[in-house]
Design an enzyme around this catalytic site. Sequence first.
Site, PDB file in Angstrom:
ATOM      1  CG  ASP A 272     107.732   8.299 -72.040  1.00  0.00           C
ATOM      2  OD1 ASP A 272     107.705   8.917 -70.960  1.00  0.00           O
ATOM      3  OD2 ASP A 272     106.734   7.758 -72.543  1.00  0.00           O
ATOM      4  CG  ASP A 430     102.732   3.120 -65.725  1.00  0.00           C
ATOM      5  OD1 ASP A 430     102.673   4.286 -66.142  1.00  0.00           O
ATOM      6  OD2 ASP A 430     103.783   2.594 -65.316  1.00  0.00           O
TER       7      ASP A 430
END
Length: 597
Positions: A272, A430
């Site tokens: 990330d 998500d």
Amino acid sequence: MEAAPCAVSRPPSSATAAVRKRSKRSSSFTKVRVTASASSQQSNSVTLLDYGAGNVRSLRNAIRHLGFHITDVHKPEDILTADRLVFPGVGAFGAAMQVLNQTGLGEALRMYIDKDKPFLGICLGLQLLFDSSEENGPVKGLGVIPGTVGRFDSTQGLIVPHIGWNALQPVKDSGMLHGIEGHHVYFVHSYRALPSEDNKDWISSLCYYGESFVSSVSRGNVNAVQFHPEKSGAVGLSILQNFLRQSSSSSLKTLVPGKASKLAKRVIACLDVRSNDKGDLVVTKGDQYDVRETTGDNEVRNLGKPVELAGQYYKDGADEVSFLNITGFRDFPLGDLPMLELLRCASENVFVPLTVGGGIRDFTDANGRYYSSLEVASEYFRSGADKISIGSDAVFAAEEYLLTGVKSGKTSIEQISRIYGNQAVVVSIDPRRVFIKSPDEVKFKSVKLMKPGPNGEEYAWYQCTVKGGREGRPIGAYELAKAVEHLGAGEILLNCIDCDGQGEGYDIELIKLVSDAVTIPVIASSGAGAVEHFSEVFQQTNASAALAAGIFHRNEVPIQSVKEHLLDRGVEVRMLSMEKTQSNQPEMAPRGAAAVV
Ligand code: 1PR
């Protein structure tokens, strides 16, 4: 060859403009790519036929890494004068044949092959040699090899595309594949050629995926492979090197094929990435998506430099590396030079697939200039990505599709998969768990929980979110997954906000729900904290890959330990061996290390 050191920092605004200008270049492949050429007189020169349809950067990097110099094809005569020719077919069969026919390159290719000069076709570059393909067709191919290329049959639940690492079964002693029996190489395709009486003289290896298909052909100096050597780690580089050093002539000795392999389960390292408060691009990691330290100045957690970590994970045996620009939803990716530079640098030394996500959507900049999501994705592909991952924009696209029942053809998923193929389009979901007492409470598909919720709820549905979990949307993970599959996504990256960074294991109920619902590969993500979590997810769900971040960044569990554990539990994986084949390369898998158990 070593890559120049990469400085990935915030750009001056003029540089941003340069990238925008470059992004205006057409991404379509109606013309032969014209780039600077080098002398074809050099003995280490390789002629590359790149008609501009996809990411050929990885192949260029691999060829340069092996110490060879690339000369691009500008016109048909360049093919005829080549000493060795590499043809990395990318995109769809019909579109590629149209370019080859219109430009005269197809005829030149046939003549070059007729003369038995050193040739290596890769992926679509193998399929185009056949008589025809059913892809958007039938479409006539170059007609060098008898047979029709068809799609893998997914009607009985086979996951298509065939994405990942699978082992070859050599059937002919071709110099190029020397010593690779039992080693895994990287495939990504939905169409395949089948062996037959008519083409058996050509076949140098087979691979098994639901059926035996042609994984490589070889006759005299003419070779082609369905897999991607440039993305197959040290094994792939050695295959490429064998061809480039011209030790590729096949002999007539026929081999008995070894035991069929299964598609290996993949272990993916995820980075990330975002800018910290000083403006440096760093690898960060959240707890349930919160990436700020809980003490001191609440800074963005900094776990290292993206390019360095990606290189390390490649050497450690990661089967893929993903970069997610987690604040991409609020920035304009083509204005984010560090992210593009990061990809360019990483792809110079990472020879496994690279996925990049964050901010892929249609965008209008401050000057009113409109950029399609296809342009954004194209810039990522040109910079070294093999796949792009779409998050928020996929949710909006799926909502619209479920509302209207119409495929507009304009969504990012459709636009990008049409040009680059669905195997290049990942949708990142998500979801957040929402507990309910009864499945009737919501119109979304729910699961019965193994462990009841905080108020004794026995069920949960998984609400999709956008903008990095900041906004919940009226759509469930199950509904989204099915919708994006219809729209053309080739793979699903299934995160779980509740499990992210917790180290308590993957959300098995969620992963089972989604991986049973679609026929495209599902990557399980969020929550890995121990090697057992990987075997659990592969044994209890249909996930094709498992992704982890925190445990790798914090050096808690080496990738190799995960693989050893999986192998021990009977899960086929790509393994590294004790022997180094090339300096600064990861180790090559030993024969038979990836036993099917
Ligand atoms: O919406 O198209 O711009 O894409 C944004 C992308 O960034 C999406 O793929 C989204 O998942 C990701 N993202 C956005 N915010 C965050 C965040 O963490 N605040 N990260 C985020 C997603 C999940 C995984 C993580 C796994 C494994 N992070 O990437 O790596 O949960 O972690 P673990 O092994 O440590 O548990 P768009």
